[in-house]
Scaffold this active site. Structure first.
Site, mmCIF file in Angstrom:
data_model
loop_
_atom_site.group_PDB
_atom_site.id
_atom_site.type_symbol
_atom_site.label_atom_id
_atom_site.label_comp_id
_atom_site.label_asym_id
_atom_site.label_seq_id
_atom_site.Cartn_x
_atom_site.Cartn_y
_atom_site.Cartn_z
ATOM 1 N N ASP A 153 0.865 -1.181 0.000
ATOM 2 C CA ASP A 153 0.000 0.000 0.000
ATOM 3 C C ASP A 153 0.900 1.229 0.000
ATOM 4 O O ASP A 153 1.959 1.224 0.627
ATOM 5 C CB ASP A 153 -0.905 0.009 1.233
ATOM 6 C CG ASP A 153 -1.986 -1.053 1.180
ATOM 7 O OD1 ASP A 153 -2.381 -1.448 0.070
ATOM 8 O OD2 ASP A 153 -2.438 -1.485 2.253
ATOM 9 N N ASP A 167 -6.901 -1.643 -4.590
ATOM 10 C CA ASP A 167 -7.995 -1.322 -3.671
ATOM 11 C C ASP A 167 -8.955 -0.326 -4.311
ATOM 12 O O ASP A 167 -10.182 -0.468 -4.195
ATOM 13 C CB ASP A 167 -7.453 -0.724 -2.369
ATOM 14 C CG ASP A 167 -6.560 -1.678 -1.597
ATOM 15 O OD1 ASP A 167 -6.727 -2.905 -1.745
ATOM 16 O OD2 ASP A 167 -5.693 -1.183 -0.847
#
Length: 194
Positions: A153, A167
């Site tokens: 991330d 995502d």
């Protein structure tokens, strides 16, 4: 039947042949439309997957183990973290469960694709599929491996969880599915009113 009737054919036989030709043409058109929608699904999924993969490779190579990079002041930064859990860092001890869920999502989308005749649904499912493959790739190939890898991330808005482009694709696909469902549009292209 006389030879003259055989040469001319009966009116009912002509109608039957015409109906068969029309239904065959309709079936071919429907099948072609379904193939095009599946093509859109695959193209959207491949694009979402490639963008996610390239972005993760770039940020890991250039930004990991460095200070966060300010994109828009402190409001939006790029900061690499490894997330073994689900979105927002929940369930870090359940990495294998999230891996199985991602595989399940991929299987469900593959099954839905056989009856897919709606372009908006093709886009939505393509986003979900590309995002699921993006994060599944991390879970399979990143350390510690064995279906327990940590997802990369790096998009870090102020006062919000750090996330990645996979995502984002999953959230956008899910949001589009909610809209399509509220509008009564089914994956097979039919519209129902509740």
């Amino acid at each position: 039947m006389t030879e003259a009737e055989q040469a001319i054919g009966t009116p009912d036989a002509g109608k039957a042949e015409e109906g068969a030709g029309t239904s065959a043409a309709g079936a071919d058109e429907t099948a072609g439309r379904g193939r095009r929608r599946v093509g859109v699904l695959v193209a959207v999924a491949a694009l979402a997957y490639l963008i996610d993969l390239v972005s993760k490779l770039a940020v890991v190579a250039k930004l990991e183990h460095h200070a966060p990079v300010e994109v828009i002041g402190t409001w939006l930064q790029f900061e690499v973290i490894r997330n073994r859990g689900a979105a927002f860092g929940f369930g870090e001890a359940m990495t294998i469960v999230f891996t199985v869920i991602a595989v399940g999502v991929i299987v469900v989308i593959a099954r839905l694709a056989r009856k897919l005749y709606s372009l908006p649904w093709a886009v939505a499912l393509g986003l979900l599929l590309g995002g699921a493959f993006g994060n599944l790739t991390d879970r399979i190939f990143r350390a510690p491996g064995e279906l327990q890898g940590a997802v990369v991330d790096f998009i870090a808005p102020s006062h919000f969880a750090v996330f990645n482009l996979a995502d984002s694709a999953i959230v956008c696909g899910g949001f589009l599915i909610v809209i399509l469902s509220f509008r009564g549009l089914d994956p097979d292209g039919t519209v129902h009113k509740d």
